[in-house]
Design a protein around this motif. Structure first.
Motif, PDB file in Angstrom:
ATOM      1  N   GLY A  70       0.821  -1.212   0.000  1.00 10.75           N
ATOM      2  CA  GLY A  70       0.000   0.000   0.000  1.00 10.75           C
ATOM      3  C   GLY A  70       0.854   1.261   0.000  1.00 10.75           C
ATOM      4  N   GLY A  71       1.939   1.241   0.760  1.00  8.87           N
ATOM      5  CA  GLY A  71       2.842   2.398   0.803  1.00  8.87           C
ATOM      6  C   GLY A  71       3.511   2.659  -0.532  1.00  8.87           C
ATOM      7  N   LEU A  72       3.936   1.596  -1.195  1.00  7.37           N
ATOM      8  CA  LEU A  72       4.580   1.778  -2.501  1.00  7.37           C
ATOM      9  C   LEU A  72       3.607   2.282  -3.561  1.00  7.37           C
ATOM     10  CD1 LEU A  72       6.949  -1.301  -2.695  1.00  7.37           C
ATOM     11  CD2 LEU A  72       7.571   1.094  -2.443  1.00  7.37           C
ATOM     12  N   ILE A  73       2.376   1.792  -3.523  1.00  3.81           N
ATOM     13  CA  ILE A  73       1.370   2.274  -4.478  1.00  3.81           C
ATOM     14  C   ILE A  73       1.072   3.751  -4.215  1.00  3.81           C
ATOM     15  CG2 ILE A  73      -1.060   2.064  -5.146  1.00  3.81           C
ATOM     16  CD1 ILE A  73      -0.722  -0.974  -4.791  1.00  3.81           C
ATOM     17  N   ALA A  74       0.942   4.114  -2.943  1.00  5.71           N
ATOM     18  CA  ALA A  74       0.680   5.515  -2.600  1.00  5.71           C
ATOM     19  C   ALA A  74       1.851   6.402  -3.006  1.00  5.71           C
ATOM     20  CB  ALA A  74       0.417   5.648  -1.107  1.00  5.71           C
ATOM     21  N   LEU A  75       3.068   5.950  -2.765  1.00  2.00           N
ATOM     22  CA  LEU A  75       4.248   6.718  -3.149  1.00  2.00           C
ATOM     23  C   LEU A  75       4.322   6.897  -4.660  1.00  2.00           C
ATOM     24  CD1 LEU A  75       6.879   8.057  -2.184  1.00  2.00           C
ATOM     25  CD2 LEU A  75       7.991   5.846  -2.483  1.00  2.00           C
ATOM     26  N   GLY A  76       4.012   5.861  -5.402  1.00  2.00           N
ATOM     27  CA  GLY A  76       3.989   5.966  -6.863  1.00  2.00           C
ATOM     28  C   GLY A  76       2.953   6.957  -7.347  1.00  2.00           C
TER      29      GLY A  76
ATOM     30  N   ILE B 213       1.778   9.544  -5.661  1.00  2.00           N
ATOM     31  CA  ILE B 213       2.222  10.900  -5.300  1.00  2.00           C
ATOM     32  C   ILE B 213       3.285  11.393  -6.268  1.00  2.00           C
ATOM     33  CG2 ILE B 213       3.493  12.200  -3.545  1.00  2.00           C
ATOM     34  CD1 ILE B 213       2.006  10.466  -1.450  1.00  2.00           C
ATOM     35  N   VAL B 214       4.256  10.539  -6.576  1.00  2.00           N
ATOM     36  CA  VAL B 214       5.317  10.937  -7.514  1.00  2.00           C
ATOM     37  C   VAL B 214       4.731  11.233  -8.893  1.00  2.00           C
ATOM     38  CG1 VAL B 214       7.361  10.078  -8.745  1.00  2.00           C
ATOM     39  CG2 VAL B 214       7.159   9.765  -6.281  1.00  2.00           C
ATOM     40  N   PHE B 215       3.793  10.404  -9.344  1.00  2.00           N
ATOM     41  CA  PHE B 215       3.164  10.646 -10.639  1.00  2.00           C
ATOM     42  C   PHE B 215       2.389  11.969 -10.633  1.00  2.00           C
ATOM     43  CE2 PHE B 215      -0.483  10.148 -13.532  1.00  2.00           C
ATOM     44  CZ  PHE B 215       0.200   9.917 -14.715  1.00  2.00           C
ATOM     45  N   GLY B 216       1.651  12.223  -9.574  1.00  2.00           N
ATOM     46  CA  GLY B 216       0.877  13.463  -9.477  1.00  2.00           C
ATOM     47  C   GLY B 216       1.767  14.690  -9.432  1.00  2.00           C
TER      48      GLY B 216
ATOM     49  N   GLY C  36       4.784  14.879 -10.600  1.00  2.00           N
ATOM     50  CA  GLY C  36       5.381  14.991 -11.933  1.00  2.00           C
ATOM     51  C   GLY C  36       4.440  15.649 -12.924  1.00  2.00           C
ATOM     52  N   MET C  37       3.160  15.321 -12.852  1.00  2.00           N
ATOM     53  CA  MET C  37       2.181  15.946 -13.748  1.00  2.00           C
ATOM     54  C   MET C  37       2.051  17.440 -13.458  1.00  2.00           C
ATOM     55  SD  MET C  37      -1.002  13.386 -14.346  1.00  2.00           S
ATOM     56  CE  MET C  37      -1.762  14.458 -15.524  1.00  2.00           C
ATOM     57  N   VAL C  38       1.991  17.800 -12.182  1.00  2.00           N
ATOM     58  CA  VAL C  38       1.853  19.214 -11.808  1.00  2.00           C
ATOM     59  C   VAL C  38       3.079  19.976 -12.273  1.00  2.00           C
ATOM     60  CG1 VAL C  38       1.761  20.796  -9.845  1.00  2.00           C
ATOM     61  CG2 VAL C  38       0.279  18.802  -9.893  1.00  2.00           C
ATOM     62  N   VAL C  39       4.256  19.453 -12.044  1.00  2.00           N
ATOM     63  CA  VAL C  39       5.486  20.136 -12.465  1.00  2.00           C
ATOM     64  C   VAL C  39       5.517  20.270 -13.992  1.00  2.00           C
ATOM     65  CG1 VAL C  39       8.007  19.910 -12.577  1.00  2.00           C
ATOM     66  CG2 VAL C  39       6.823  19.504 -10.429  1.00  2.00           C
ATOM     67  N   GLY C  40       5.090  19.230 -14.681  1.00  2.00           N
ATOM     68  CA  GLY C  40       5.068  19.282 -16.152  1.00  2.00           C
ATOM     69  C   GLY C  40       4.092  20.333 -16.657  1.00  2.00           C
ATOM     70  N   LEU C  41       2.915  20.437 -16.027  1.00  2.00           N
ATOM     71  CA  LEU C  41       1.939  21.446 -16.438  1.00  2.00           C
ATOM     72  C   LEU C  41       2.407  22.858 -16.111  1.00  2.00           C
ATOM     73  CD1 LEU C  41      -1.391  19.672 -15.391  1.00  2.00           C
ATOM     74  CD2 LEU C  41      -0.545  20.072 -17.704  1.00  2.00           C
ATOM     75  N   LEU C  42       3.104  23.018 -14.990  1.00  2.00           N
ATOM     76  CA  LEU C  42       3.621  24.360 -14.636  1.00  2.00           C
ATOM     77  C   LEU C  42       4.734  24.795 -15.576  1.00  2.00           C
ATOM     78  CD1 LEU C  42       3.672  24.182 -10.735  1.00  2.00           C
ATOM     79  CD2 LEU C  42       2.114  25.509 -12.168  1.00  2.00           C
ATOM     80  N   LYS C  43       5.525  23.877 -16.084  1.00  2.00           N
ATOM     81  CA  LYS C  43       6.609  24.226 -17.003  1.00  2.00           C
ATOM     82  C   LYS C  43       6.036  24.712 -18.345  1.00  2.00           C
ATOM     83  CE  LYS C  43      10.429  21.401 -15.356  1.00  2.00           C
ATOM     84  NZ  LYS C  43      11.348  20.293 -15.696  1.00  2.00           N
ATOM     85  N   ARG C  44       4.914  24.127 -18.772  1.00  2.00           N
ATOM     86  CA  ARG C  44       4.315  24.507 -20.065  1.00  2.00           C
ATOM     87  C   ARG C  44       3.683  25.871 -19.997  1.00  2.00           C
ATOM     88  NH1 ARG C  44       0.846  19.327 -21.989  1.00  2.00           N
ATOM     89  NH2 ARG C  44       2.381  17.771 -21.423  1.00  2.00           N
TER      90      ARG C  44
END
Length: 74
Positions: free
Chosen positions: A52-58, A60-63, A65-73
């Protein structure tokens, strides 16, 4: 005849050792079964927590990453 007497004298000792060694695991099995069952259930609990911890960590990292990618654009 001497060999037969020696064999007969030692056969009792060998037989006693064989019986003792054969019954040893049976005695130990009953004493340790509760500890083994507790260790298995503890391991299952730890596995569920880790998974459960690894799925949650994945997620969070994906989310992030998406926010950072959208802010860069933008």
């Amino acid at each position: 005849m001497k060999h037969f007497t020696t064999l007969k004298k030692h056969a009792v000792k060998v037989g006693l050792v064989a019986v003792t060694m054969a019954s040893g695991p049976a005695l130990a099995e009953g004493a340790n079964s509760a500890a083994i069952t507790a260790a298995i259930s503890s391991g299952k609990s730890m596995l569920e927590t880790t998974t459960g911890g690894l799925i949650a960590l994945g997620a969070i990292v994906f989310g992030v990453g998406m926010v950072v990618g959208l802010l860069k654009r933008g």
